[in-house]
Design a protein around this motif. Structure first.
Motif, mmCIF file in Angstrom:
data_model
loop_
_atom_site.group_PDB
_atom_site.id
_atom_site.type_symbol
_atom_site.label_atom_id
_atom_site.label_comp_id
_atom_site.label_asym_id
_atom_site.label_seq_id
_atom_site.Cartn_x
_atom_site.Cartn_y
_atom_site.Cartn_z
ATOM 1 N N ARG A 111 -10.911 -4.938 -2.193
ATOM 2 C CA ARG A 111 -10.414 -5.490 -3.466
ATOM 3 C C ARG A 111 -8.972 -5.959 -3.330
ATOM 4 O O ARG A 111 -8.575 -6.968 -3.934
ATOM 5 C CB ARG A 111 -10.568 -4.447 -4.571
ATOM 6 N N LEU A 112 -8.190 -5.239 -2.535
ATOM 7 C CA LEU A 112 -6.808 -5.681 -2.312
ATOM 8 C C LEU A 112 -6.792 -7.010 -1.568
ATOM 9 O O LEU A 112 -6.021 -7.925 -1.914
ATOM 10 C CB LEU A 112 -6.034 -4.610 -1.517
ATOM 11 N N ARG B 74 1.542 -2.004 11.881
ATOM 12 C CA ARG B 74 1.545 -2.982 10.789
ATOM 13 C C ARG B 74 0.446 -2.593 9.809
ATOM 14 O O ARG B 74 -0.587 -2.048 10.199
ATOM 15 C CB ARG B 74 1.280 -4.389 11.337
ATOM 16 N N VAL B 75 0.683 -2.845 8.530
ATOM 17 C CA VAL B 75 -0.310 -2.557 7.501
ATOM 18 C C VAL B 75 -1.013 -3.860 7.115
ATOM 19 O O VAL B 75 -0.360 -4.898 6.947
ATOM 20 C CB VAL B 75 0.348 -1.931 6.247
ATOM 21 N N ARG B 76 -2.330 -3.792 7.030
ATOM 22 C CA ARG B 76 -3.099 -4.956 6.596
ATOM 23 C C ARG B 76 -4.124 -4.514 5.556
ATOM 24 O O ARG B 76 -4.914 -3.618 5.814
ATOM 25 C CB ARG B 76 -3.791 -5.617 7.796
ATOM 26 N N GLU B 129 1.446 -1.834 -4.540
ATOM 27 C CA GLU B 129 0.012 -1.520 -4.572
ATOM 28 C C GLU B 129 -0.512 -1.267 -3.156
ATOM 29 O O GLU B 129 -1.273 -0.327 -2.904
ATOM 30 C CB GLU B 129 -0.741 -2.691 -5.215
ATOM 31 N N GLU B 130 -0.081 -2.095 -2.225
ATOM 32 C CA GLU B 130 -0.543 -1.926 -0.841
ATOM 33 C C GLU B 130 0.019 -0.636 -0.240
ATOM 34 O O GLU B 130 -0.679 0.078 0.478
ATOM 35 C CB GLU B 130 -0.130 -3.139 0.000
ATOM 36 N N ARG B 136 -2.910 6.609 0.320
ATOM 37 C CA ARG B 136 -4.222 7.244 0.078
ATOM 38 C C ARG B 136 -5.032 7.317 1.367
ATOM 39 O O ARG B 136 -5.714 8.309 1.639
ATOM 40 C CB ARG B 136 -5.011 6.449 -0.972
ATOM 41 N N LEU B 137 -4.958 6.255 2.169
ATOM 42 C CA LEU B 137 -5.696 6.248 3.437
ATOM 43 C C LEU B 137 -5.199 7.356 4.362
ATOM 44 O O LEU B 137 -5.992 8.093 4.957
ATOM 45 C CB LEU B 137 -5.557 4.877 4.123
ATOM 46 N N THR B 138 -3.891 7.488 4.479
ATOM 47 C CA THR B 138 -3.366 8.511 5.395
ATOM 48 C C THR B 138 -3.690 9.912 4.895
ATOM 49 O O THR B 138 -3.881 10.832 5.701
ATOM 50 C CB THR B 138 -1.847 8.356 5.608
ATOM 51 N N ALA B 139 -3.785 10.081 3.583
ATOM 52 C CA ALA B 139 -4.182 11.393 3.060
ATOM 53 C C ALA B 139 -5.609 11.722 3.482
ATOM 54 O O ALA B 139 -5.937 12.871 3.793
ATOM 55 C CB ALA B 139 -4.058 11.411 1.533
#
Lengths: 204, 174
Positions: A111-112, B74-76, B129-130, B136-139
């Protein structure tokens, strides 16, 4: 009813659980349907096909809590080569854990991507309890939710569905253990071998 | 190295690291790592060993053994970009196929994975937001990768190396 492009993002695309789920979804869509495996595909070609569809359904397994690499590469390619027309993007995801909510982050990642790149958001179905579910008496639960997902997509709605085996966690642990033991036995591997605590025991 | 600090970076570091005896640096730009093909060989054929014999088989045992782990990525789309994600998917030999209940959820049983303190140094995010999604992903990762404690540090791409040095210095002084 426009054309539905179903993209299988599984790392083992041709023999994947996702392929079976994609086939279920394709059978429910009343318009034209095209199914493609992302793995091994020409990504530029897939980007062009994406622009010709009115709806895209991304079908994939949860990998390391997130999107599998083939799908991540495709989304990256789509961002770099955006089609002129943006289809509605929906998601059908499955994970090996009992809880469908373990898929939440991956759904939000898609969604992002859509928000960052201007794709309308469609619906999502989150499946828990692993690849065995289609070969259990609970298959009908999945089929029913896939039908609901596709109906929601065809109405242009943005809804989220989930389904899993109606088992307690302890029952699921027991059932999954039996599943993996059968899998190991079929390859001549015992329970104690599968339970080894060693990682690369003989060195890389 | 019982107290190994492992740094896994998706970008080459232009300057050297501070001299820390038990620190190992993996530069992913110099590794050949193929995609996981989902064969379950590391669970059901050669348990604890990936059937793809490339550079990943040298790295995931180091991740398992490290007490301090620092990822530079890097974050995607709110997750790890392709180089780091490719490695993480190849790390499943550190788990068994069997499921256990952890904090009220089902998760895989870990093999010998040392509980670790992890820092994820993340760059390239586009907005709040990203960043929230990446947290949340790392949690979630923490439950599946045996992170006893973890932090996400976001920084600008140009500040990665200085931030890395700060994090290492903080570990040295702790």
């Amino acid at each position: 009813m426009g054309e539905l492009l179903i993209l299988n993002g599984s790392p083992r695309a041709p023999r994947s659980h996702s392929r079976r789920l994609a086939d279920l979804a394709a059978g429910c869509w009343k318009g034209n349907t095209v199914c493609r495996d992302i793995l091994g595909a020409d990504l530029n070609g897939l980007c062009a096909e994406t622009g010709r569809a009115s709806h895209v359904l991304l079908v994939f397994p949860l990998y390391a809590d997130a999107l599998p690499v083939p799908l991540l590469k495709f989304l990256t390619a789509l961002e770099e080569s955006p089609p002129q027309s943006r289809p509605v993007v929906s998601v059908l995801i499955n994970c090996g854990f009992l809880e469908p909510h373990q898929n939440d982050v991956a759904v939000e990642m898609v969604r992002l991507f859509c928000r960052q790149n201007g794709y309308p958001l469609g619906s999502a179905l989150k499946i828990g309890s692993g690849e065995a579910i289609l070969d259990t008496p609970f298959r009908f639960l999945v089929s029913r939710q896939v039908r609901r997902l596709v109906r929601s997509m065809s109405r242009g709605a943005c809804r989220t569905f989930s389904v899993t085996m109606p088992l307690t966690r302890r029952q699921f642990v027991s059932a999954s253990t039996a599943y993996w033991l059968r899998y190991g036995r079929s390859r001549g591997v015992t329970k104690s071998q599968m339970e080894t605590m060693d990682i690369e025991p003989d060195g890389p | 190295m019982e107290n190994m600090t492992l740094i896994v970076s998706d970008r080459s570091l232009k300057t050297g690291l501070p001299d820390c005896g038990d620190t190992v640096l993996i530069d992913l730009t110099k590794q050949g790592i193929r995609n996981c093909m989902g064969c379950f060989g590391c669970w059901t054929k050669t348990p604890g060993r990936c059937v793809i014999r490339d550079d990943a088989v040298r790295i995931y045992p180091l991740i398992a053994r490290s007490r301090r782990l620092l990822y530079v990525t890097r974050v995607r789309y709110g997750g790890y970009d392709v180089p780091m994600k490719t490695l993480l998917e190849r790390c499943i030999p550190v788990q068994q196929p069997f499921i256990r209940i952890v904090d009220g959820e089902t998760h895989h049983v870990q093999r010998t994975v040392v509980p670790k303190e992890a820092v994820i140094l993340a760059y390239g995010t586009r907005d709040a937001e990203e960043r929230a999604l990446f947290r949340r992903l790392t949690a979630r990762n923490a439950r599946n990768m045996n992170f006893a404690a973890w932090r996400v540090v976001f920084c600008d791409e140009t500040a990665v190396e200085s931030q890395l040095r700060k994090e290492l210095a903080a570990w040295e002084n702790s």
